[in-house]
Write a protein that holds these residues in place. Sequence first.
Motif, PDB file in Angstrom:
ATOM      1  N   LEU A  98      -3.146  17.571   4.849  1.00 42.34           N
ATOM      2  CA  LEU A  98      -2.580  16.226   4.871  1.00 42.34           C
ATOM      3  C   LEU A  98      -1.317  16.213   4.033  1.00 42.34           C
ATOM      4  O   LEU A  98      -1.351  16.511   2.839  1.00 42.34           O
ATOM      5  CB  LEU A  98      -3.592  15.217   4.304  1.00 42.34           C
ATOM      6  CG  LEU A  98      -3.114  13.764   4.202  1.00 42.34           C
ATOM      7  CD1 LEU A  98      -2.972  13.151   5.584  1.00 42.34           C
ATOM      8  CD2 LEU A  98      -4.079  12.939   3.346  1.00 42.34           C
ATOM      9  N   THR A  99      -0.200  15.863   4.658  1.00 40.53           N
ATOM     10  CA  THR A  99       1.066  15.754   3.943  1.00 40.53           C
ATOM     11  C   THR A  99       1.454  14.282   3.874  1.00 40.53           C
ATOM     12  O   THR A  99       1.574  13.613   4.905  1.00 40.53           O
ATOM     13  CB  THR A  99       2.179  16.557   4.639  1.00 40.53           C
ATOM     14  OG1 THR A  99       1.783  17.923   4.722  1.00 40.53           O
ATOM     15  CG2 THR A  99       3.483  16.464   3.852  1.00 40.53           C
ATOM     16  N   ASP A 144       2.497  13.800   7.671  1.00 42.62           N
ATOM     17  CA  ASP A 144       1.474  13.085   8.447  1.00 42.62           C
ATOM     18  C   ASP A 144       1.580  11.580   8.281  1.00 42.62           C
ATOM     19  O   ASP A 144       1.510  10.828   9.258  1.00 42.62           O
ATOM     20  CB  ASP A 144       0.074  13.552   8.020  1.00 42.62           C
ATOM     21  CG  ASP A 144      -0.161  15.013   8.327  1.00 42.62           C
ATOM     22  OD1 ASP A 144      -0.095  15.379   9.510  1.00 42.62           O
ATOM     23  OD2 ASP A 144      -0.392  15.788   7.377  1.00 42.62           O
ATOM     24  N   VAL A 145       1.699  11.137   7.022  1.00 40.97           N
ATOM     25  CA  VAL A 145       1.765   9.700   6.751  1.00 40.97           C
ATOM     26  C   VAL A 145       2.803   9.448   5.665  1.00 40.97           C
ATOM     27  O   VAL A 145       3.120  10.333   4.863  1.00 40.97           O
ATOM     28  CB  VAL A 145       0.398   9.127   6.299  1.00 40.97           C
ATOM     29  CG1 VAL A 145      -0.664   9.346   7.353  1.00 40.97           C
ATOM     30  CG2 VAL A 145      -0.031   9.722   4.971  1.00 40.97           C
ATOM     31  N   ALA A 146       3.314   8.233   5.640  1.00 40.53           N
ATOM     32  CA  ALA A 146       4.253   7.838   4.597  1.00 40.53           C
ATOM     33  C   ALA A 146       3.836   6.487   4.048  1.00 40.53           C
ATOM     34  O   ALA A 146       3.320   5.636   4.781  1.00 40.53           O
ATOM     35  CB  ALA A 146       5.683   7.768   5.143  1.00 40.53           C
ATOM     36  N   ILE A 147       4.052   6.311   2.746  1.00 44.75           N
ATOM     37  CA  ILE A 147       3.908   4.998   2.125  1.00 44.75           C
ATOM     38  C   ILE A 147       5.324   4.495   1.899  1.00 44.75           C
ATOM     39  O   ILE A 147       6.044   5.033   1.048  1.00 44.75           O
ATOM     40  CB  ILE A 147       3.132   5.059   0.791  1.00 44.75           C
ATOM     41  CG1 ILE A 147       1.798   5.790   0.981  1.00 44.75           C
ATOM     42  CG2 ILE A 147       2.904   3.652   0.255  1.00 44.75           C
ATOM     43  CD1 ILE A 147       0.870   5.145   1.972  1.00 44.75           C
ATOM     44  N   VAL A 281      -6.062  11.908   8.383  1.00 43.30           N
ATOM     45  CA  VAL A 281      -5.255  10.683   8.285  1.00 43.30           C
ATOM     46  C   VAL A 281      -6.174   9.468   8.228  1.00 43.30           C
ATOM     47  O   VAL A 281      -5.954   8.541   7.437  1.00 43.30           O
ATOM     48  CB  VAL A 281      -4.272  10.587   9.465  1.00 43.30           C
ATOM     49  CG1 VAL A 281      -3.583   9.220   9.490  1.00 43.30           C
ATOM     50  CG2 VAL A 281      -3.226  11.692   9.376  1.00 43.30           C
ATOM     51  N   LYS A 282      -7.203   9.460   9.047  1.00 49.56           N
ATOM     52  CA  LYS A 282      -8.180   8.363   9.014  1.00 49.56           C
ATOM     53  C   LYS A 282      -8.827   8.281   7.636  1.00 49.56           C
ATOM     54  O   LYS A 282      -8.989   7.194   7.069  1.00 49.56           O
ATOM     55  CB  LYS A 282      -9.252   8.570  10.078  1.00 49.56           C
ATOM     56  CG  LYS A 282      -8.764   8.463  11.510  1.00 49.56           C
ATOM     57  CD  LYS A 282      -9.921   8.724  12.477  1.00 49.56           C
ATOM     58  CE  LYS A 282      -9.465   8.684  13.926  1.00 49.56           C
ATOM     59  NZ  LYS A 282     -10.572   8.987  14.864  1.00 49.56           N
ATOM     60  N   LEU A 288      -7.143   4.850   0.907  1.00 51.52           N
ATOM     61  CA  LEU A 288      -6.029   4.116   0.316  1.00 51.52           C
ATOM     62  C   LEU A 288      -6.330   2.627   0.213  1.00 51.52           C
ATOM     63  O   LEU A 288      -6.144   2.013  -0.852  1.00 51.52           O
ATOM     64  CB  LEU A 288      -4.760   4.339   1.153  1.00 51.52           C
ATOM     65  CG  LEU A 288      -3.529   3.530   0.722  1.00 51.52           C
ATOM     66  CD1 LEU A 288      -3.044   3.976  -0.649  1.00 51.52           C
ATOM     67  CD2 LEU A 288      -2.416   3.659   1.765  1.00 51.52           C
ATOM     68  N   PHE A 289      -6.809   2.040   1.302  1.00 50.03           N
ATOM     69  CA  PHE A 289      -7.088   0.603   1.274  1.00 50.03           C
ATOM     70  C   PHE A 289      -8.255   0.276   0.340  1.00 50.03           C
ATOM     71  O   PHE A 289      -8.274  -0.787  -0.286  1.00 50.03           O
ATOM     72  CB  PHE A 289      -7.353   0.088   2.685  1.00 50.03           C
ATOM     73  CG  PHE A 289      -6.094  -0.117   3.483  1.00 50.03           C
ATOM     74  CD1 PHE A 289      -5.387  -1.304   3.387  1.00 50.03           C
ATOM     75  CD2 PHE A 289      -5.601   0.880   4.298  1.00 50.03           C
ATOM     76  CE1 PHE A 289      -4.218  -1.497   4.099  1.00 50.03           C
ATOM     77  CE2 PHE A 289      -4.427   0.710   5.019  1.00 50.03           C
ATOM     78  CZ  PHE A 289      -3.722  -0.493   4.920  1.00 50.03           C
ATOM     79  N   CYS A 290      -9.191   1.192   0.219  1.00 48.86           N
ATOM     80  CA  CYS A 290     -10.290   1.004  -0.734  1.00 48.86           C
ATOM     81  C   CYS A 290      -9.765   1.044  -2.160  1.00 48.86           C
ATOM     82  O   CYS A 290     -10.162   0.217  -3.003  1.00 48.86           O
ATOM     83  CB  CYS A 290     -11.352   2.076  -0.512  1.00 48.86           C
ATOM     84  SG  CYS A 290     -12.783   1.943  -1.606  1.00 48.86           S
TER      85      CYS A 290
END
Length: 312
Positions: A98-99, A144-147, A281-282, A288-290
């Motif tokens: 996970l990046t 994979d994902v960005a904030i 990612v899931k 993250l939301f937790c």
Amino acid sequence: MADFRRLPNLTALRAFEAAARHQNFSRAADEIHVTHGAISHQVRALEAELGVQLFTRAGKRIALTEHGQQFAIALRRSLLDIAIATDVVKAATGHRRLTISSLSSFAARWLSPRLGNFIEQFPDIEVRLQSSTYLTDFAREDVDVAIRFGQGNYPGLAEEWVMDDYYYPVASPHFNGGKLPATPQDLVRSALLRCDLEPWMPWFKAANVALPEPTAGIIFQDSTMLVRAAIDGQGIALTRHGMVSSDVASGALVRLFDVTVKCPSSYYFVCPPASLQKSQVKAFRDWLFCEVAKWKAADSGQLHPSAAAAPP
């Protein structure tokens, strides 16, 4: 049924995509470890096969034609889908990586201190955290994902609002020998620290004080350096709650006054839609939301309750 025999040579497609992205044959050659001549040959062969000109050439300078621009966009999207599908297959074999890309300050001050908890929960996921002040180009970068800290509305990407943030002034309890300003108006006699593109004026207006925007002293490019300067007693900093809440809770910084101003930008979870198929990612999204929910619940009234409310 699609006839894949009609597809152009994949080596030529890769050469064209790199050249289109860099707008330069030499940089494209360096990226995929071939010669400048090989890139030029592959692109010309692709143009001949397609029957259209993909680049205009003026000496060593190249530029995409309209056909070239359209083809580059479609090709980049397809290559991204292939890369994501590859990662999904790798995940099925047990290898999960996970990046994450994030604004430098958020990565250092909020996300990184909590990632150990994620790794404990998912020890089989290899996590890479990249910090950057630039927006991630998912078609070009192995992310994979960005904030993202912005206004939302990222075309072509899946996005979810994560949380808002709020500005207020903070100072070391030892600043000025411990004699901290009693009222917002007293700030006129203090050294005021700020980040680039994060002015004091909106907070001055909310506090009903007639002070000009500070022009002296250092303008910090990164909130992490701004917070460090405040902890070191160099001045009073206008900071975001997410960057300093732990320092305020520990007593390293003191929040001054009760006035807060909502940041014009918010934090968003962003990724290509296809990346949501990846188990890692899931897992990160749910974690993250937790974590955000736990952080807000443990905030102990540092910020007014509206900070936990989603925007309309």
